[in-house]
Scaffold this motif. Structure first.
Motif, PDB file in Angstrom:
ATOM      1  N   SER A 211      38.754  37.118  38.169  1.00 53.87           N
ATOM      2  CA  SER A 211      39.483  37.676  37.031  1.00 53.87           C
ATOM      3  C   SER A 211      39.089  39.106  36.719  1.00 53.87           C
ATOM      4  O   SER A 211      39.800  39.792  35.976  1.00 53.87           O
ATOM      5  N   GLN A 212      37.970  39.568  37.274  1.00 49.43           N
ATOM      6  CA  GLN A 212      37.473  40.922  36.996  1.00 49.43           C
ATOM      7  C   GLN A 212      37.529  41.813  38.224  1.00 49.43           C
ATOM      8  O   GLN A 212      36.844  42.833  38.274  1.00 49.43           O
ATOM      9  N   THR A 213      38.357  41.454  39.193  1.00 49.34           N
ATOM     10  CA  THR A 213      38.522  42.281  40.384  1.00 49.34           C
ATOM     11  C   THR A 213      40.011  42.562  40.572  1.00 49.34           C
ATOM     12  O   THR A 213      40.735  41.763  41.140  1.00 49.34           O
ATOM     13  N   PRO A 214      40.510  43.690  40.075  1.00 49.57           N
ATOM     14  CA  PRO A 214      39.809  44.732  39.329  1.00 49.57           C
ATOM     15  C   PRO A 214      39.448  44.266  37.912  1.00 49.57           C
ATOM     16  O   PRO A 214      39.875  43.197  37.481  1.00 49.57           O
ATOM     17  N   VAL A 215      38.694  45.099  37.200  1.00 54.11           N
ATOM     18  CA  VAL A 215      38.321  44.768  35.828  1.00 54.11           C
ATOM     19  C   VAL A 215      39.579  44.711  34.963  1.00 54.11           C
ATOM     20  O   VAL A 215      40.399  45.618  34.967  1.00 54.11           O
ATOM     21  N   ASN A 216      39.724  43.605  34.234  1.00 54.91           N
ATOM     22  CA  ASN A 216      40.857  43.430  33.340  1.00 54.91           C
ATOM     23  C   ASN A 216      40.449  43.205  31.890  1.00 54.91           C
ATOM     24  O   ASN A 216      41.273  43.337  30.985  1.00 54.91           O
ATOM     25  N   PHE A 217      39.180  42.851  31.673  1.00 56.65           N
ATOM     26  CA  PHE A 217      38.715  42.460  30.348  1.00 56.65           C
ATOM     27  C   PHE A 217      37.343  43.060  30.073  1.00 56.65           C
ATOM     28  O   PHE A 217      36.600  43.411  30.996  1.00 56.65           O
ATOM     29  N   CYS A 218      36.982  43.086  28.790  1.00 57.09           N
ATOM     30  CA  CYS A 218      35.574  43.287  28.432  1.00 57.09           C
ATOM     31  C   CYS A 218      34.786  42.095  28.967  1.00 57.09           C
ATOM     32  O   CYS A 218      35.341  41.026  29.240  1.00 57.09           O
TER      33      CYS A 218
END
Length: 261
Positions: A211-218
């Motif tokens: 979910s963070q690849t790419p970064v989407n959230f804090c």
């Protein structure tokens, strides 16, 4: 002097990571003092001073158009460089866990501060985790306690009225905003803020990296994203075990150095 209640962490987790910055010398002293007796590993995080939006876009580490589609706010909004650096730092820790071949890790940020009067409940909370747990908040803010059925209906009504205008939470997401009782020491996690003290499994790390690849959230919002959609078996301690130190004021307060804007 170390607190004997903290040594249970060494027995329960395969790896214990503390995220900091190489230049954060004032925080390094706090880590040594607060986590005395804990077998932790220092992980130098991504420094926001080394980032810029153009390079992040080129490398694909942050694509604002994609992130906006997943963000629960509808208005145009960029994550600040500090938040992106924080998310990349936590993502790197998740990858370390996967690369190590281990199953369970504990993650601290460098402003972590134990709450001594609550630490005797630590062992019980860890022992009450079910075998299929994936994430455990040992410290957090927001929605610390469950709410009544009447208040839950009220919140559901409010969020339904503002759905698509302010919030993108669905009705079933709203039902999971607040923690629910699970055991004497644990709640099923709801919507919580902060990532200064939490544990996760290999399976959770894989989901969060995706979910963070790419970064989407804090760093904390990506956990909430999965919790509200029932994609993580997540729990929170009933009694807070770790808070945060505000180094500008010299006392306990919810803040973060690595994750500041």
């Amino acid at each position: 002097m170390s607190d004997p209640n903290l040594t249970v962490l060494n027995e329960h987790f395969d790896r214990i990571f503390v995220i900091t910055l190489e230049r954060a010398h004032d925080r390094h002293a706090n880590i040594a003092r607060s986590l005395a007796g804990v077998n932790y590993e220092i992980v130098y995080g991504v420094d926001k001073r080394d980032l810029d939006f153009d390079s992040l876009r080129r490398t694909g580490d942050y694509l604002p158009e994609r992130a906006k589609k997943l963000n629960r706010y509808t208005k145009e909004r960029l994550l600040p460089l500090g938040a992106i650096a924080c998310s990349l730092s936590h993502r790197n820790v998740y990858q370390r866990l996967l690369d190590s071949g281990h199953e369970r890790a504990l993650v601290f940020e460098d402003d972590v501060l134990p709450i001594p009067q609550n630490l005797p409940t630590l062992a019980g909370a860890l022992n009450e985790l079910p075998t299929n747990w994936e994430l455990l908040y040992l410290g957090y803010i927001t929605n610390e306690r469950p709410i009544s059925a009447l208040r839950a209906r009220y919140h559901r009504m409010v969020y339904s009225m503002w759905h698509d205008h302010v919030y993108r939470w669905r009705a079933k997401d709203v039902d999971r905003l607040f923690p629910r009782p699970f055991s004497p020491s644990l709640h099923r996690a709801g919507y919580h803020n902060c990532t200064h003290a939490y544990a996760l499994t290999r399976g959770a790390a894989e989901k969060l990296i995706a979910s963070q690849t790419p970064v989407n959230f804090c760093a904390d919002s990506v956990i909430t994203h999965h919790v509200l959609r029932k994609q993580l078996e997540a729990f929170s301690v009933r009694r807070q075990l770790f808070s945060q130190m505000d180094f500008t004021l010299g006392h306990q307060h919810a803040t973060s150095y690595v994750c500041s804007d």
